[in-house]
Scaffold this motif. Structure first.
Motif, PDB file in Angstrom:
ATOM      1  N   TYR A 184       9.866  -8.684   7.836  1.00 33.81           N
ATOM      2  CA  TYR A 184       8.803  -8.120   7.358  1.00 33.81           C
ATOM      3  C   TYR A 184       8.963  -6.331   7.299  1.00 33.81           C
ATOM      4  CZ  TYR A 184       6.306 -12.356   6.752  1.00 33.81           C
ATOM      5  OH  TYR A 184       5.796 -13.531   6.267  1.00 33.81           O
ATOM      6  N   ASP A 185       9.765  -6.104   8.637  1.00 32.96           N
ATOM      7  CA  ASP A 185       9.945  -4.710   9.080  1.00 32.96           C
ATOM      8  C   ASP A 185      11.000  -4.067   8.142  1.00 32.96           C
ATOM      9  OD1 ASP A 185       7.620  -4.792  10.320  1.00 32.96           O
ATOM     10  OD2 ASP A 185       8.544  -5.376  12.279  1.00 32.96           O
ATOM     11  N   SER A 186      12.322  -4.831   8.116  1.00 38.23           N
ATOM     12  CA  SER A 186      13.444  -4.335   7.687  1.00 38.23           C
ATOM     13  C   SER A 186      13.622  -4.540   6.200  1.00 38.23           C
ATOM     14  CB  SER A 186      14.670  -5.155   8.227  1.00 38.23           C
ATOM     15  OG  SER A 186      14.594  -6.594   7.906  1.00 38.23           O
ATOM     16  N   LEU A 187      12.865  -5.281   5.257  1.00 36.76           N
ATOM     17  CA  LEU A 187      13.098  -5.330   4.038  1.00 36.76           C
ATOM     18  C   LEU A 187      11.627  -4.646   3.424  1.00 36.76           C
ATOM     19  CD1 LEU A 187      14.679  -8.669   3.087  1.00 36.76           C
ATOM     20  CD2 LEU A 187      15.740  -6.369   3.276  1.00 36.76           C
ATOM     21  N   PRO A 188      11.950  -3.672   2.661  1.00 31.04           N
ATOM     22  CA  PRO A 188      10.588  -3.247   2.006  1.00 31.04           C
ATOM     23  C   PRO A 188       9.978  -4.168   1.014  1.00 31.04           C
ATOM     24  CG  PRO A 188      12.410  -1.587   1.834  1.00 31.04           C
ATOM     25  CD  PRO A 188      12.874  -2.827   2.396  1.00 31.04           C
ATOM     26  N   HIS A 189       8.729  -4.318   1.033  1.00 28.08           N
ATOM     27  CA  HIS A 189       7.804  -5.258   0.215  1.00 28.08           C
ATOM     28  C   HIS A 189       8.283  -6.701   0.537  1.00 28.08           C
ATOM     29  CE1 HIS A 189       6.479  -1.604  -1.861  1.00 28.08           C
ATOM     30  NE2 HIS A 189       7.837  -1.316  -2.091  1.00 28.08           N
ATOM     31  N   PHE A 190       8.910  -7.048   1.606  1.00 30.31           N
ATOM     32  CA  PHE A 190       9.014  -8.572   1.855  1.00 30.31           C
ATOM     33  C   PHE A 190       7.916  -9.201   2.081  1.00 30.31           C
ATOM     34  CE2 PHE A 190       9.643 -12.012   4.948  1.00 30.31           C
ATOM     35  CZ  PHE A 190      10.602 -12.693   4.057  1.00 30.31           C
ATOM     36  N   ASP A 191       6.689  -8.427   2.743  1.00 33.15           N
ATOM     37  CA  ASP A 191       5.556  -9.180   3.126  1.00 33.15           C
ATOM     38  C   ASP A 191       4.940  -9.359   1.520  1.00 33.15           C
ATOM     39  OD1 ASP A 191       3.362  -9.663   4.647  1.00 33.15           O
ATOM     40  OD2 ASP A 191       2.313  -8.136   3.227  1.00 33.15           O
ATOM     41  N   ASP A 192       4.965  -8.535   0.511  1.00 30.54           N
ATOM     42  CA  ASP A 192       4.347  -8.803  -0.816  1.00 30.54           C
ATOM     43  C   ASP A 192       5.006  -9.722  -1.408  1.00 30.54           C
ATOM     44  OD1 ASP A 192       3.016  -6.606  -0.511  1.00 30.54           O
ATOM     45  OD2 ASP A 192       4.182  -5.179  -1.454  1.00 30.54           O
ATOM     46  N   GLY A 193       6.433 -10.144  -1.397  1.00 33.98           N
ATOM     47  CA  GLY A 193       7.011 -11.301  -2.043  1.00 33.98           C
ATOM     48  C   GLY A 193       6.486 -12.547  -1.389  1.00 33.98           C
TER      49      GLY A 193
ATOM     50  N   GLU B 270      -5.970 -13.549   9.050  1.00 33.49           N
ATOM     51  CA  GLU B 270      -5.376 -12.331   9.847  1.00 33.49           C
ATOM     52  C   GLU B 270      -6.312 -11.370  10.387  1.00 33.49           C
ATOM     53  OE1 GLU B 270      -3.092 -10.334   6.642  1.00 33.49           O
ATOM     54  OE2 GLU B 270      -1.255 -11.265   7.421  1.00 33.49           O
ATOM     55  N   TYR B 271      -7.510 -11.356   9.775  1.00 33.40           N
ATOM     56  CA  TYR B 271      -8.764 -10.533  10.391  1.00 33.40           C
ATOM     57  C   TYR B 271      -9.390 -10.768  11.777  1.00 33.40           C
ATOM     58  CZ  TYR B 271     -13.108  -8.105  10.976  1.00 33.40           C
ATOM     59  OH  TYR B 271     -14.126  -7.432  11.577  1.00 33.40           O
ATOM     60  N   VAL B 272      -9.486 -12.491  11.738  1.00 31.65           N
ATOM     61  CA  VAL B 272      -9.886 -12.897  12.932  1.00 31.65           C
ATOM     62  C   VAL B 272      -8.834 -13.053  14.204  1.00 31.65           C
ATOM     63  CG1 VAL B 272     -10.765 -15.013  13.876  1.00 31.65           C
ATOM     64  CG2 VAL B 272     -11.799 -14.147  11.888  1.00 31.65           C
ATOM     65  N   ALA B 273      -7.530 -13.254  13.671  1.00 33.62           N
ATOM     66  CA  ALA B 273      -6.508 -13.235  14.705  1.00 33.62           C
ATOM     67  C   ALA B 273      -6.016 -12.121  15.319  1.00 33.62           C
ATOM     68  CB  ALA B 273      -5.381 -14.056  13.941  1.00 33.62           C
TER      69      ALA B 273
ATOM     70  N   TYR C 292      -7.581  -2.077   4.335  1.00 36.74           N
ATOM     71  CA  TYR C 292      -8.274  -2.288   3.149  1.00 36.74           C
ATOM     72  C   TYR C 292      -7.205  -2.332   2.033  1.00 36.74           C
ATOM     73  CZ  TYR C 292     -11.603  -2.051  -0.436  1.00 36.74           C
ATOM     74  OH  TYR C 292     -12.502  -2.413  -1.772  1.00 36.74           O
ATOM     75  N   ALA C 293      -6.507  -1.390   1.865  1.00 35.92           N
ATOM     76  CA  ALA C 293      -5.718  -1.193   0.845  1.00 35.92           C
ATOM     77  C   ALA C 293      -4.390  -2.484   0.960  1.00 35.92           C
ATOM     78  CB  ALA C 293      -4.960  -0.017   0.508  1.00 35.92           C
ATOM     79  N   ASP C 294      -3.958  -2.909   1.853  1.00 37.13           N
ATOM     80  CA  ASP C 294      -3.232  -4.103   2.124  1.00 37.13           C
ATOM     81  C   ASP C 294      -3.932  -5.107   1.765  1.00 37.13           C
ATOM     82  OD1 ASP C 294      -0.655  -4.795   3.070  1.00 37.13           O
ATOM     83  OD2 ASP C 294      -2.051  -6.090   4.174  1.00 37.13           O
ATOM     84  N   THR C 295      -4.980  -5.285   2.178  1.00 35.44           N
ATOM     85  CA  THR C 295      -5.791  -6.636   1.770  1.00 35.44           C
ATOM     86  C   THR C 295      -6.210  -6.697   0.470  1.00 35.44           C
ATOM     87  OG1 THR C 295      -7.096  -6.716   4.016  1.00 35.44           O
ATOM     88  CG2 THR C 295      -8.058  -7.956   2.330  1.00 35.44           C
ATOM     89  N   ILE C 296      -6.725  -5.917  -0.218  1.00 30.74           N
ATOM     90  CA  ILE C 296      -6.630  -5.976  -1.753  1.00 30.74           C
ATOM     91  C   ILE C 296      -5.455  -6.307  -2.442  1.00 30.74           C
ATOM     92  CG2 ILE C 296      -7.658  -4.678  -3.481  1.00 30.74           C
ATOM     93  CD1 ILE C 296      -9.870  -5.424  -1.964  1.00 30.74           C
TER      94      ILE C 296
ATOM     95  N   LEU D  52      -1.901  -9.962  -5.153  1.00 30.14           N
ATOM     96  CA  LEU D  52      -0.772 -10.865  -5.458  1.00 30.14           C
ATOM     97  C   LEU D  52      -1.175 -12.459  -5.323  1.00 30.14           C
ATOM     98  CD1 LEU D  52       1.609  -8.884  -2.942  1.00 30.14           C
ATOM     99  CD2 LEU D  52       1.783  -9.081  -5.282  1.00 30.14           C
ATOM    100  N   GLY D  53      -2.211 -12.808  -4.529  1.00 25.07           N
ATOM    101  CA  GLY D  53      -2.643 -14.352  -4.700  1.00 25.07           C
ATOM    102  C   GLY D  53      -2.935 -14.559  -6.221  1.00 25.07           C
ATOM    103  N   LEU D  54      -3.613 -13.662  -6.832  1.00 21.69           N
ATOM    104  CA  LEU D  54      -4.187 -13.978  -8.183  1.00 21.69           C
ATOM    105  C   LEU D  54      -2.797 -13.924  -8.908  1.00 21.69           C
ATOM    106  CD1 LEU D  54      -6.231 -13.974 -10.388  1.00 21.69           C
ATOM    107  CD2 LEU D  54      -6.393 -11.465 -10.478  1.00 21.69           C
ATOM    108  N   LEU D  55      -2.022 -13.095  -8.881  1.00 25.10           N
ATOM    109  CA  LEU D  55      -0.685 -13.054  -9.606  1.00 25.10           C
ATOM    110  C   LEU D  55       0.116 -14.464  -9.635  1.00 25.10           C
ATOM    111  CD1 LEU D  55       0.983 -11.417 -11.705  1.00 25.10           C
ATOM    112  CD2 LEU D  55       1.953 -10.342  -9.801  1.00 25.10           C
ATOM    113  N   GLY D  56       0.055 -14.619  -8.176  1.00 26.33           N
ATOM    114  CA  GLY D  56       0.889 -16.063  -8.125  1.00 26.33           C
ATOM    115  C   GLY D  56       0.312 -17.147  -8.558  1.00 26.33           C
ATOM    116  N   SER D  57      -1.095 -17.174  -8.716  1.00 30.06           N
ATOM    117  CA  SER D  57      -2.013 -18.288  -9.409  1.00 30.06           C
ATOM    118  C   SER D  57      -1.444 -18.318 -10.853  1.00 30.06           C
ATOM    119  CB  SER D  57      -3.158 -18.143  -9.217  1.00 30.06           C
ATOM    120  OG  SER D  57      -3.536 -18.300  -7.675  1.00 30.06           O
TER     121      SER D  57
END
Length: 236
Positions: free
Chosen positions: A109-118, A164-167, A179-183, A188-193
């Protein structure tokens, strides 16, 4: 089924066909990954830094991930369904947790750019495909597939953001980027669907027989035997 020569004694053991072998491999992989996930979560409870989860809700992950991965087997057992267990959707559900654990363990997550998005994209695809295979009949319309995939993918994405918010996000100081990350994650959830809709619809349209085999592969026992004759009168 192999044809026996006249006078040949019937064979007790027979070589499994390719679909049967695939179903057995799917079941074995699903069970193995579940065991690995539970072992990893126990290790996280003992030593959170083992998976680089310090400050990332290690206890919450150690509780929620096994429950998520074991949710379908528990539900299947409690409802006492007569149909065989859906191994392929269950494997996809388990992978969504394991990918997150591996990504943190290897510090991707920290070493690869956009790994979180993938991860968000692929997990949305996995959840959506699993839900379609579980709930949508093979001969259903593309609209029904799209409705199921979008409902599953977007609901799972929203549930993860709330987790993530609660935890741990409620205690963060990085509100300028949250906010930008959540949106972005929800998009990406929509795109994956949508990707899941394209994949499942293409498979079903290109070969109805292949789609039926995919559904049978998702519901065979680990010993490879076909228990489809035990299917309940209603597929649910």
């Amino acid at each position: 089924m192999a044809i026996q020569a006249p006078g040949q004694a019937p064979s007790v053991l027979r070589r499994p066909t390719l679909p049967e072998a695939s179903r057995s491999i799917t079941a074995a992989a699903d069970i193995t990954l579940k065991v690995l996930l539970v072992m990893a979560m126990i290790q996280v409870l003992i030593e959170p830094e083992w998976a680089h989860l310090d400050g990332k809700a290690p206890v919450a992950r150690a509780i929620v991930f096994p429950l998520w991965a074991l949710g379908l087997p528990i539900l299947w057992t409690l409802t006492r369904r007569a149909s065989a267990f859906p191994w392929l959707p269950d494997l996809l559900i388990t992978l969504t947790c394991l990918v997150d654990v591996i990504g943190n363990k290897l510090d991707l997550y920290d070493s690869l750019p956009h790994f979180d998005d993938g991860v968000h994209l692929l997990n949305s695809v996995a959840v959506s495909v699993a839900y379609v295979v579980l709930t949508v009949p093979p001969r259903a319309s593309s609209v029904a597939v799209a409705n199921a995939a979008l409902a599953a993918g977007l609901t799972a994405s929203l549930a993860w953001e709330l987790f993530e918010y609660v935890a741990f996000l409620a205690r963060t100081t990085e509100w300028t980027t949250v906010y930008a990350d959540t949106i972005g994650d929800l998009f990406l959830g929509l795109l994956g669907s949508l990707v899941a809709v394209i994949v499942t619809t293409t498979i079903r349209r290109s070969s109805p027989a292949r789609s039926a085999r995919l559904r049978r592969m998702s519901s065979a026992p680990p010993d490879g035997r076909d228990w489809s004759h035990r299917r309940a009168p209603s597929d649910g």
